[in-house]
Design a protein around this motif. Sequence first.
Motif, PDB file in Angstrom:
ATOM      1  N   CYS A   1      88.848 -40.813  53.593  1.00 36.96           N
ATOM      2  CA  CYS A   1      87.958 -41.720  52.865  1.00 36.96           C
ATOM      3  C   CYS A   1      87.944 -43.128  53.465  1.00 36.96           C
ATOM      4  O   CYS A   1      88.884 -43.901  53.271  1.00 36.96           O
ATOM      5  CB  CYS A   1      88.404 -41.786  51.405  1.00 36.96           C
TER       6      CYS A   1
ATOM      7  N   HIS B   1      94.029 -38.305  50.982  1.00 37.92           N
ATOM      8  CA  HIS B   1      92.713 -38.831  50.578  1.00 37.92           C
ATOM      9  C   HIS B   1      92.301 -39.995  51.476  1.00 37.92           C
ATOM     10  O   HIS B   1      91.163 -40.045  51.952  1.00 37.92           O
ATOM     11  CB  HIS B   1      92.726 -39.277  49.111  1.00 37.92           C
TER      12      HIS B   1
ATOM     13  N   HIS C   1      87.915 -41.198  43.744  1.00 37.79           N
ATOM     14  CA  HIS C   1      88.970 -41.877  44.493  1.00 37.79           C
ATOM     15  C   HIS C   1      90.198 -42.084  43.609  1.00 37.79           C
ATOM     16  O   HIS C   1      90.083 -42.074  42.387  1.00 37.79           O
ATOM     17  CB  HIS C   1      88.469 -43.246  44.962  1.00 37.79           C
ATOM     18  N   PRO C   2      91.366 -42.315  44.218  1.00 40.15           N
ATOM     19  CA  PRO C   2      92.520 -42.699  43.405  1.00 40.15           C
ATOM     20  C   PRO C   2      92.203 -44.020  42.697  1.00 40.15           C
ATOM     21  O   PRO C   2      91.464 -44.838  43.232  1.00 40.15           O
ATOM     22  CB  PRO C   2      93.653 -42.898  44.415  1.00 40.15           C
TER      23      PRO C   2
ATOM     24  N   CYS D   1      88.630 -46.120  50.929  1.00 45.19           N
ATOM     25  CA  CYS D   1      90.016 -46.379  50.544  1.00 45.19           C
ATOM     26  C   CYS D   1      90.846 -46.865  51.740  1.00 45.19           C
ATOM     27  O   CYS D   1      91.809 -47.606  51.561  1.00 45.19           O
ATOM     28  CB  CYS D   1      90.641 -45.144  49.904  1.00 45.19           C
TER      29      CYS D   1
HETATM   30 ZN   LIG Z   1      88.654 -43.090  48.435  1.00 49.99          ZN
END
Ligand SMILES: [Zn+2]
Lengths: 207, 216
Positions: B34, B30, B5-6, B37
């Motif tokens: 996701c 993303h 993940h970021p 997130c």
């Molecule tokens: Zn994520």
Amino acid sequence: MVSQQLQTGCKPKTGQFTAMPETPSKELANSLFAVATSRDKRAFAFLFQYFSPKIKRFGIKQFGSEAQAMELVQETLTSVWRKAHLYHPEKGAATTWVYTVMRNASFDMLRKMKSSKEECISEDIWPLIDEAEPGQHEFSDHLEDKQIKQYLDRLPQAQREVVRGVYFQDMSQEQLAEHLNIPVGTVKSRLRLALQKLRNEMGEQHD
Amino acid sequence: MIKHHPSNELLVQFSEGNLPATLSVAVAIHVEMCPVCQKQLATLEAKNANTAFEDVVNDDDICFDQLMFDNITSDESIDEVYDQPAIKVEVKGKEYTLPRALTRIGHSSFMQIGKLARSRIALDDGALRASLLHIDAGGEIPDHTHTGFELTLLLDGEFSDEDGSYVPGDFMMLDGRHNHTPKTTEGCLCFTVVSSALHFNKGISKLLNPIGNLIY
Ligand SMILES: [Zn+2]
């Protein structure tokens, strides 16, 4: 109803605003709803009064310039006026929605300053509609959508608010009752009346 | 399942609208893939809103800008928002659907060198360049390092490197200290953001220069 609650907090001509110890979350959400359903200028005045000094303060921090901060106020509140129908109360507080609108406007302004390009891509990055949202697709046929809106315009204001809340903004009847400050029974009866009328006007093809 | 993940710092800056455009697009793609997130972003936005609005008390002497108010409300029309149809791209005979965030942002046609193909994303973002990078089945990116950073977001297919294998949605941010050689067996399409040209590590840099330029 909405307009009555506004009288306490909204005095557009005087320029006075009483400091409030708590966020008037419900009034803010109600006002967004009234702006969305009936282009209610009094409700918008309440939002305008509440948010513009805060957006200005945020803008001065972000850009270090009063002129740019005022541009951010104008950009953000124009979007609030024109996009209030995209606010879905069940997905979060009115303040959070207005924040995302302001953040998007600020992002586009920063980009305009950095590159000479006039493109606005904030809504590609943070779309204001949620495509996973059920109900968004019910009216995806533009033509039919437009037609239904025309029929809606012929309904009395009170019935129109209820139909828009339930079918376009995807609220439950309970949520809507709370937002309009009326009993759930009233929502149900207005909805029933409105649907009867719509069915008569639209004819067989929509049964 | 998405494992990469970021960083929280990136997500915070993204939520505040303070990341450069190319990185913002990468984080947006993303986030759409996701759920973890997505939730985190919603929490951050609510927190930012509190800081900007709820913890701030308006001064009593603030004037209501009647001119601005009239200006805004004189037009009663609303902004209608409609879904954009998804964009499809074909590379080496395979069809891919681009993420929603890229449906209105243009991209160039694909340039190919060997098993690599790259299409430049039409975003003017200073030294940062965003691209769609396709690695055909059995392909790899030669061992390289770079002075800035390199972000790889896997959109479709699979690849693996020294650290493991990756699935669509995985978000990898590498800085100049890392070097890696991603390989794919089935082929893959990635969204990449690179901050400076790449340096290839195996003494044939002259031969690899075109690839460095292709990827940057
Ligand atoms: Zn994520």
